[in-house]
Enzyme design. Structure first.
Site, PDB file in Angstrom:
ATOM      1  N   SER A 226      -2.865  36.587 -36.706  1.00  0.00           N
ATOM      2  CA  SER A 226      -3.083  35.735 -35.002  1.00  0.00           C
ATOM      3  C   SER A 226      -1.518  35.902 -35.096  1.00  0.00           C
ATOM      4  CB  SER A 226      -3.231  34.223 -34.956  1.00  0.00           C
ATOM      5  OG  SER A 226      -3.637  34.460 -33.511  1.00  0.00           O
TER       6      SER A 226
ATOM      7  N   CYS B 132      -4.534  22.910 -32.728  1.00  0.00           N
ATOM      8  CA  CYS B 132      -5.884  23.286 -31.653  1.00  0.00           C
ATOM      9  C   CYS B 132      -6.898  21.408 -32.196  1.00  0.00           C
ATOM     10  CB  CYS B 132      -7.097  24.337 -32.440  1.00  0.00           C
ATOM     11  SG  CYS B 132      -6.487  25.231 -33.377  1.00  0.00           S
TER      12      CYS B 132
END
Ligand code: PLP
Length: 381
Positions: A200, A323
């Site tokens: 990522s 998250c």
């Protein structure tokens, strides 16, 4: 201000910013044959070569995605669906208990939707590493092909996982292996020989909104998003040229990072923590960890309280995976490591990166000390 939350997102590096500006100036579709289109295509291919280098893969093996979560989901769905068309089909999804939610929840979703497929969870030891012996026994006795997902390093504790051994074991058992290298990329060599490898951009100082799935040669795969022929039919959709260009630039620069500088800063911070707060618990302090991550608890100081107080002092850290921030829930990672809930509730993650320095660590320590003194005074009153 002290931004110490690089495992959530590492701020955009100037080189990535410059590459993105250049790409945004192009305003062309990389599939167009005219010169502007070809320039956009060239930026994508340049970035692909950089990401491939990071992955120890060839450029053709890289599939750009919108993020690490998408890359994980694409690997899992892509492998499961393809092996059902031309087997042997995956019968077990074997995921470690500390995987990121994008792996855990996708695995659960797949098992919900595909009859006969089972999910198996690899336990984690108190040392924060996946239980390799457990996996060996499972693979020896499994009556169907297994897809194993193990992260290279954990996002909360930074603890490095024995993925080399996992990959060898899975290969011997004719299984398939997904390694989530989202946190390890740029922080230690992440050129794993797994069937599927994920990255990522925003974890290494690239932009949010770009990720990559590396599909090793011969690994079964079925596209999930179809339409145009982008990414050689493995992921349709007009490419995020600026995002990908920024990803490539960050991948290139991070090779020159002085990682020992980060571990010196982190180790110095932890030495101060131990000195100022002898009761503190540092998770994974005796095992191999990412050089930039410190996950610790000051017993009696709840993480929510600490996060707010630190933020008021301009210190930005996390209490677990970004998250899941905003939700008050115990960390599934610390739970998997059998950390007592009253300690896990106090866990704070300080994560450093390319622009962190000594002053950041000092600001964080002073803020923590102030807070601990206030808590102690309140308890004494
Ligand atoms: N895998 C790990 C280990 C992560 O830490 C994260 C993000 O925190 C992801 C996957 C998801 O990456 P992204 O935020 O790009 O979707």
């Amino acid at each position: 201000m002290a931004y110490l939350d690089h495992n959530a997102t590492s701020p955009l590096r100037p080189q990535a910013h410059a590459a993105m500006e250049r790409a945004l100036g192009l305003q062309a579709n990389a599939s167009s044959v005219h010169r502007a289109g070809r320039s956009a295509r060239a930026l994508i291919e340049e970035a692909r070569a950089e990401v491939a280098r990071l992955a120890g893969a060839s450029a053709e093996q890289i599939v750009f995605t919108s993020c690490g979560s998408e890359a994980n989901a694409l690997a899992l769905w892509g492998a499961v669906e393809r092996t059902r068309e031309s087997g042997p089909p995956v019968g077990y999804l074997c995921v470690s208990a500390m995987e990121h939610d994008s792996v855990l929840r996708t695995a659960a979703q797949i098992v919900d939707r595909i009859p006969g497929l089972r999910i198996v969870v690899i336990p984690v030891g108190r040392d924060g590493a996946v239980d390799i012996e457990w996996l060996r026994i499972f693979l020896d006795s499994a009556d169907a092909r297994t897809l194993v997902a193990v992260m290279a390093a954990n996002n909360e504790t930074g603890i490095i996982q024995p993925v080399g051994e996992v990959i060898d074991m899975v290969r011997e058992a004719d299984g398939l292996c997904l390694v989530d290298a989202v946190q390890s990329c740029g922080k230690f060599a992440s050129d794993f020989a797994a069937d599927y490898l994920t990255f990522s951009a925003h974890k290494l100082g690239g932009p949010q909104g770009a990720g990559a799935l590396v599909i090793k040669e011969g690994a079964p795969f079925r596209a999930q998003l179809v339409g145009g022929g982008q990414e050689t039919y493995r992921r349709a959709g007009t490419e995020n040229v600026a995002g990908i260009a920024g990803f490539g630039a960050a991948a290139k620069v991070c090779r020159g990072d002085d990682l020992s500088r980060l571990s010196r800063l982190r180790d110095g911070f932890e030495a101060e923590l131990r000195f100022r707060f002898p009761e503190c618990v540092i998770f994974g302090e005796d095992v191999a960890r990412l050089p930039n991550t410190s996950n610790f608890a000051l017993p009696g100081l709840p993480a929510e309280t600490a996060l707010i107080a630190l933020d008021l002092d301009g210190v930005m850290v996390s209490s677990g995976a970004a998250c899941s921030s905003g939700k008050v829930r115990a960390s599934h990672v610390l739970e998997a490591m059998s950390v007592r809930p009253e300690i896990a509730r106090c866990a704070l993650r300080v994560s450093l990166g390319w622009n962190s320095d000594e002053a950041d660590m000092d600001v964080a320590l002073v803020s923590l000390e102030k807070l601990a003194a206030r808590m102690a005074a309140r308890r004494a009153a």
